[in-house]
Design an enzyme around this catalytic site. Structure first.
Site, mmCIF file in Angstrom:
data_model
loop_
_atom_site.group_PDB
_atom_site.id
_atom_site.type_symbol
_atom_site.label_atom_id
_atom_site.label_comp_id
_atom_site.label_asym_id
_atom_site.label_seq_id
_atom_site.Cartn_x
_atom_site.Cartn_y
_atom_site.Cartn_z
ATOM 1 C CB SER A 573 16.295 -11.393 4.611
ATOM 2 O OG SER A 573 16.768 -11.782 3.336
ATOM 3 C CE LYS A 616 13.040 -13.891 2.709
ATOM 4 N NZ LYS A 616 13.511 -12.956 3.752
#
Length: 675
Positions: A573, A616
């Site tokens: 990511s 996140k």
């Protein structure tokens, strides 16, 4: 079928010194179990009570008699009350709450569904009379004049039972029976005829009819035949309990949600930890051929709860061990397979026990360690970490009152301001759940309890605010990076997921003279190193388009570093963040520090989706990021989060690297495709 009293009385000898036969008669055991018990009792009567075989047989019979072969609790099917149970005991359940209510809704529909009958007869008067009689019994009745009309009705809806005449034009009852069994094998058939013979009765029963009645019809006999045919309907429509698997980080409430499910359903609850399970025999039981043998944990648990339909929590399933004594995870396959567990055989019992009505709930921190065949039998329900607002709500409604009561701070309650709880959440905990938060609240309550004991109620009369919490708990234990305004060349702000939730990180890149090496530091894993290689290759192959010198890599080393090197980092990511940091370094344009990015990169510049979007974005919210850049493929995750968290930062969804560069580095070819 149950073992009837008159069947047991014949072989009973005059004396029953153990009293086991009387217990057997009172227990109303299934027929096969009753036969096994009687056989074992007869063997015991021929055995000296001093030998080991007698105690083995006695333990076996007592175990069979103590099991809940028929005992069940009725489910509470009030959806409103179930919703109140969840809302009153938990906050932030989201999809978990909805999944349980959906399960309850399906059970309510099954319980309220009328038994449906189809009358097929070519005589209008006979059809009308049968319809009137059976409708008065509470059944939903449809009629058809012949087999073809009946097949047309079967194509549109399902019937529990079909009462059909044998002799009809175009398609008689026997042809209808054969044709209907192909499309509705669960439907029961009752054949009615005025030309009853032994041959036709035998043929009808062999073809699949459950009853064969002759005309003129005795209405009492018809009612009893229909009632008998529908006896299996309850089991047929008793929706099999799902095998749920709650997956999420520690402390998010997986076990307490299982208890709430049991309370909402009105079932008994049992929790069994699998973290210490190493021996397969602990689950499947031991053969009863030696002294000390016992059933497996599953059967023992059902004996302790006293019913065969509890809510059974298999805690820490991903911690199951494996050694030379077998693989317990593979022993779980039969237990958790809805196609097999209706006839689960424990090695000690040596006869089937029905587990199909047990609501099994497994818990795990992740699915990575679960075997593929076992995971295939589970319905995974993902538990996400709580946002700061949800943690504050949970602490205010549940954790703080519980700890105040537990530490004797009730007369009167001290005043704990919300700002104190927020500071505890931010500076004294670092987790997705609330377990650590409750520990810190308990620590604060112990401090207050001692102050009240030493100085009386006046010592804790003042409200405890943010500074008061810091005084009581000492220096802050954790700090989280903020996405500060401004920008630096070669530095980009990223978002990562960990077991404790989302975090903000900074990717730093610098260039120096050297032989042309890519240096990676920061305790990076293999996947993260590959992301850096992909980002560099993309920039080198598109240097002209990105405004980078074509020979930037010749005679220079590039060093990429992610701080906090003592913490291992890996995962797909960070490719987008690394690419932005490199382009910022090589073009000399500062990257906005208040824009947080997450996304994986392909060699051709596509931004690929990532996981952990909720955590996140919550980390970006906590770190006061002005904007978040995510892959366009994660749009659904963002929308789902907007439903539960109102004050999200602006989220820009991108499909290519150039669109992310336009946001972070300023004007550039390509624009964000979605906001």
């Amino acid at each position: 079928m149950f073992f009837r009293k008159q069947e047991l009385e014949a072989p009973v000898p005059p004396a029953d010194p153990t009293g086991l036969r009387e217990k057997c008669r009172q227990a109303e055991l299934p027929e096969a179990v009753g036969i096994a018990v009687e056989s074992e009792i007869s063997r015991m009567e021929k055995t000296d009570a001093a030998v080991a075989e007698y105690s083995i047989g006695l333990n076996y019979v007592e175990t069979l008699l103590s099991l809940p072969w028929n005992a069940v609790t009725q489910d509470n099917l009030d959806l409103g009350q179930a919703a109140e149970v969840f809302d009153g005991s938990h906050a932030g359940l989201g999809q978990v709450r909805e999944r349980v209510l959906e399960h309850l809704a399906s059970r309510v529909l099954h319980s309220k569904r009328q038994a449906s009958l189809l009358i097929v007869d070519d005589e209008p008067i006979a059809r009308s009379n049968l319809r009137h009689v059976l409708a008065r019994e509470g059944y939903a009745v449809e009629v058809a004049a012949n087999g073809e009309e009946a097949m047309a009705l079967l194509a549109r809806q399902e019937f529990d039972c079909i009462v059909t005449d044998l002799k009809m034009d175009r398609m008689d009852g026997m042809q209808l029976l054969e044709a209907a069994r192909a499309v509705a094998p669960e439907t029961k058939f009752i054949l009615v005829t005025g030309y009853a013979t032994v041959d036709t009765a035998v043929q009808a029963l062999k073809t699949g009819a459950v009853h064969y009645l002759s005309k003129p019809i005795d209405l009492g006999e018809l009612r009893e035949a229909v009632r008998s045919a529908l006896l299996s309907r309850t089991h047929r429509y008793s929706n099999r309990s799902p095998i749920l698997c709650f997956v999420g980080p520690p402390g998010v409430g997986k076990t307490s949600v299982g208890k709430a499910i049991a309370e909402a359903l009105g079932r008994r609850f049992y929790r069994m930890s699998l973290a210490d399970l190493r021996d397969e025999a602990e689950l499947r039981g031991h053969r009863r051929t030696y002294v000390g043998a016992m059933p497996g944990r599953i059967i023992q648990a059902l004996r302790s709860v006293g019913v065969r339909n509890p809510v059974f929590m298999l805690d820490e399933m991903d911690k199951i061990g494996q050694d030379v004594k077998g693989d317990p995870a593979m022993a779980m396959l039969e237990i958790l397979d809805p196609e097999q567990n209706a006839r689960y055989v424990d090695r000690y019992l040596e006869m089937p026990f029905d587990l199909s009505e047990v609501l099994f709930i497994a818990t795990a921190n992740g699915v990575e360690r679960l075997a593929g065949p076992l995971l295939d039998r589970l319905e995974v329900v993902q538990f996400s970490g709580y946002s700061e607002g949800e943690k504050l709500d949970i602490a205010t409604r549940f954790l703080l009152p519980r700890q105040l009561r537990g530490h004797g701070l009730t007369s009167p309650y001290p005043t704990i301001l919300p700002e104190a709880l927020v500071r505890i959440i931010r500076e004294y905990t670092n987790e997705s759940g609330v377990r650590g938060l409750e520990r810190e609240i308990a620590r604060m309550c112990r401090k207050l309890a001692r102050l009240r004991l030493d100085g009386g109620a006046e010592a804790v009369a003042a409200p405890v605010g943010s500074e008061g919490a810091a005084v009581l708990l000492g220096p802050a234990r954790f700090r989280h990076d903020d996405a500060k305004a401004g920008g630096l060349v070669g530095t980009a702000t990223g978002l990562v997921w960990s077991e404790t939730g989302g975090e903000i990180i900074f990717v730093e890149a610098t260039r120096m003279r050297g032989p042309g090496q890519l240096i990676l530091t920061g305790s990076l894993g293999g996947v993260l190193k590959e992301s850096a290689q992909i980002a560099l290759s993309f920039i080198r192959s598109n240097a002209g388009t990105l405004g980078v010198e074509l020979d930037f890599f010749e005679g220079h080393d590039i060093h990429i570093h992610i701080p906090a090197g003592g913490i291992a980092k890996d995962g797909p990511s960070a490719g987008l963040t690394i690419a932005v940091a490199l382009v910022s370094l090589l073009t000399g344009r500062p990257a906005r520090s208040d824009v947080a990015l997450s996304g994986e990169l392909s060699l051709v510049g596509r931004v690929l989706p990532v996981s952990g979007v909720r955590e996140k974005i919550l980390a970006a919210l906590r770190g006061r990021a002005a904007m978040v850049v995510l892959p366009v493929a994660n749009a659904a995750d963002v929308e789902a989060l907007r439903e539960s968290v109102a004050d999200l930062p602006p989220v820009v969804l991108v499909e290519r690297v150039e669109q992310a560069l336009a946001v972070v580095l300023g004007s550039q070819e390509g624009a964000p495709c979605t906001e």
